[in-house]
Design a protein around this motif. Structure first.
Motif, PDB file in Angstrom:
ATOM      1  N   GLY A   1      -1.596  -0.912   7.382  1.00 16.09           N
ATOM      2  CA  GLY A   1      -1.450   0.033   6.270  1.00 16.09           C
ATOM      3  C   GLY A   1      -2.888   0.159   5.311  1.00 16.09           C
ATOM      4  N   HIS A   2      -3.160  -1.049   5.394  1.00 13.98           N
ATOM      5  CA  HIS A   2      -4.571  -1.395   4.344  1.00 13.98           C
ATOM      6  C   HIS A   2      -5.697  -0.890   4.814  1.00 13.98           C
ATOM      7  CE1 HIS A   2      -1.465  -4.084   3.014  1.00 13.98           C
ATOM      8  NE2 HIS A   2      -1.937  -4.157   1.997  1.00 13.98           N
TER       9      HIS A   2
ATOM     10  N   ALA B   1       1.319   5.187   0.213  1.00  7.17           N
ATOM     11  CA  ALA B   1       1.090   6.381   1.007  1.00  7.17           C
ATOM     12  C   ALA B   1       2.023   7.632   1.049  1.00  7.17           C
ATOM     13  CB  ALA B   1       0.248   6.164   2.534  1.00  7.17           C
TER      14      ALA B   1
ATOM     15  N   VAL C   1       0.974  -1.226  -0.043  1.00  6.16           N
ATOM     16  CA  VAL C   1      -0.170  -0.222   0.080  1.00  6.16           C
ATOM     17  C   VAL C   1       0.763   1.390   0.049  1.00  6.16           C
ATOM     18  CG1 VAL C   1      -1.696   1.326   1.207  1.00  6.16           C
ATOM     19  CG2 VAL C   1      -1.970  -1.189   1.087  1.00  6.16           C
TER      20      VAL C   1
ATOM     21  N   ARG D   1      -3.759   4.769   6.581  1.00  5.79           N
ATOM     22  CA  ARG D   1      -3.224   5.379   5.138  1.00  5.79           C
ATOM     23  C   ARG D   1      -3.555   6.662   5.237  1.00  5.79           C
ATOM     24  NH1 ARG D   1      -5.729   5.373  -0.385  1.00  5.79           N
ATOM     25  NH2 ARG D   1      -3.646   5.745  -1.716  1.00  5.79           N
TER      26      ARG D   1
END
Length: 298
Positions: free
Chosen positions: A136-137, A104, A102, A142
């Motif tokens: 983080g998902h 960011a 992911v 995020r």
């Protein structure tokens, strides 16, 4: 860390429309059931309803569970309880299936299996899923990372606090970007251990100090304050309640990133921090969750 197969467990779950009733149910179940054999959790869905979930080491007395829930929430709610069995499996391995890195801002959160997919111009944060909340998902994590990236474009905070650190994603991100010490706290002892292990895994074990603490109660908060940057990815109620205590630990012009909020909760959280001299700088919404960037003007 080695993967382990979790044995089969029994589960019960149901939804409640009001937070106050959900908390009353959780309190009664906690008092009535053996905490060594039962795990109880409640969380708010994006539609505002609350889900109460129970996990049992052995098959439960379903009639007793319905009776307890009926006492706190009424017969109609008790009759909606769904009981099932969760099969034994390796949850760490299962959680990584289909889990992609992911991005960011300058940060990329990834699992061990995706180390090679991190571009050289990005800061990789390696987190194994299923160890604690925050890989983080989730939109709240995020959102924090994106706002952190925004802050770091113009500021270099010296004293950083990650409040409610979970897996330590945010603390690790700040430590990697700033190469400065970060205090990471959580009320869950296991999360504290996980955050410490993840910091070592990511090469910032000497920079991230992980402690178990409730709110700002630990003496280390006073020793490390005033903070130039606070990252707080927790729930709306604790955020509102901690606004006065947080304000006393902030440096002038400190930046505060608040997350874990549903859209209808943002107004009251912003008001609580405005009352302490903070102003809203930026607001972000990802996957139905809101993150706020506020600045201390005192």
């Amino acid at each position: 860390m080695t993967n382990a197969v979790t044995p089969a467990t029994s589960r019960a779950a149901f939804a409640i429309g009001e937070e106050q009733i959900a908390r009353r149910v959780v309190d009664l179940l906690t008092e009535s059931l053996d905490d060594g054999e039962t795990a109880i959790a409640a969380f708010e869905r994006s539609d505002g309803r609350w889900v109460v979930a129970l996990h049992f080491a052995a098959p439960p007395d379903e009639e007793r569970i319905r009776t307890l829930v009926a006492l706190a929430a009424g017969d109609d709610i008790a009759q909606t309880i769904a009981f099932d069995t969760i099969a034994a499996r390796d949850w760490v391995e299962a959680s990584l299936e289909g889990l992609v890195p992911v991005a960011a801002g300058r940060f990329i959160v990834h699992g061990r299996h995706d180390r090679a997919r991190v571009p050289p111009n990005k800061l990789g944060i390696e987190i194994e899923a299923a160890l604690a909340f925050g890989t983080g998902h989730h939109g709240t994590t995020r959102g924090c990372l994106l706002l952190l990236d925004h802050v770091l474009r113009s500021k270099m905070p010296r004293r950083v606090l990650d409040l409610g650190a979970g897996t330590g994603v945010l603390a690790i991100a700040a430590a990697k970007a700033l190469r400065r010490n970060v205090l990471a706290s959580d009320i869950d002892p296991r999360s504290t251990i996980v955050a410490r292990e993840n910091a070592v895994l990511n090469g910032v074990g000497n920079l991230v100090w992980s402690i178990c603490a409730t709110g700002f109660s630990a003496p280390l908060f006073r020793a490390r304050a005033p903070f130039d940057l606070v990252l707080a990815n927790i729930l709306a109620n604790p955020l509102r309640q901690m606004a006065p205590a947080m304000a006393t630990h902030l440096a002038p012009e400190a930046m505060v990133i608040l997350s874990g909020l549903l859209p209808h909760q943002t107004r009251s959280v912003i008001a609580a921090y405005r009352a302490q001299g903070l102003v809203l700088i930026r607001q972000m919404r990802i996957d139905g969750w809101c993150s706020l960037l506020m600045q201390n003007l005192r």
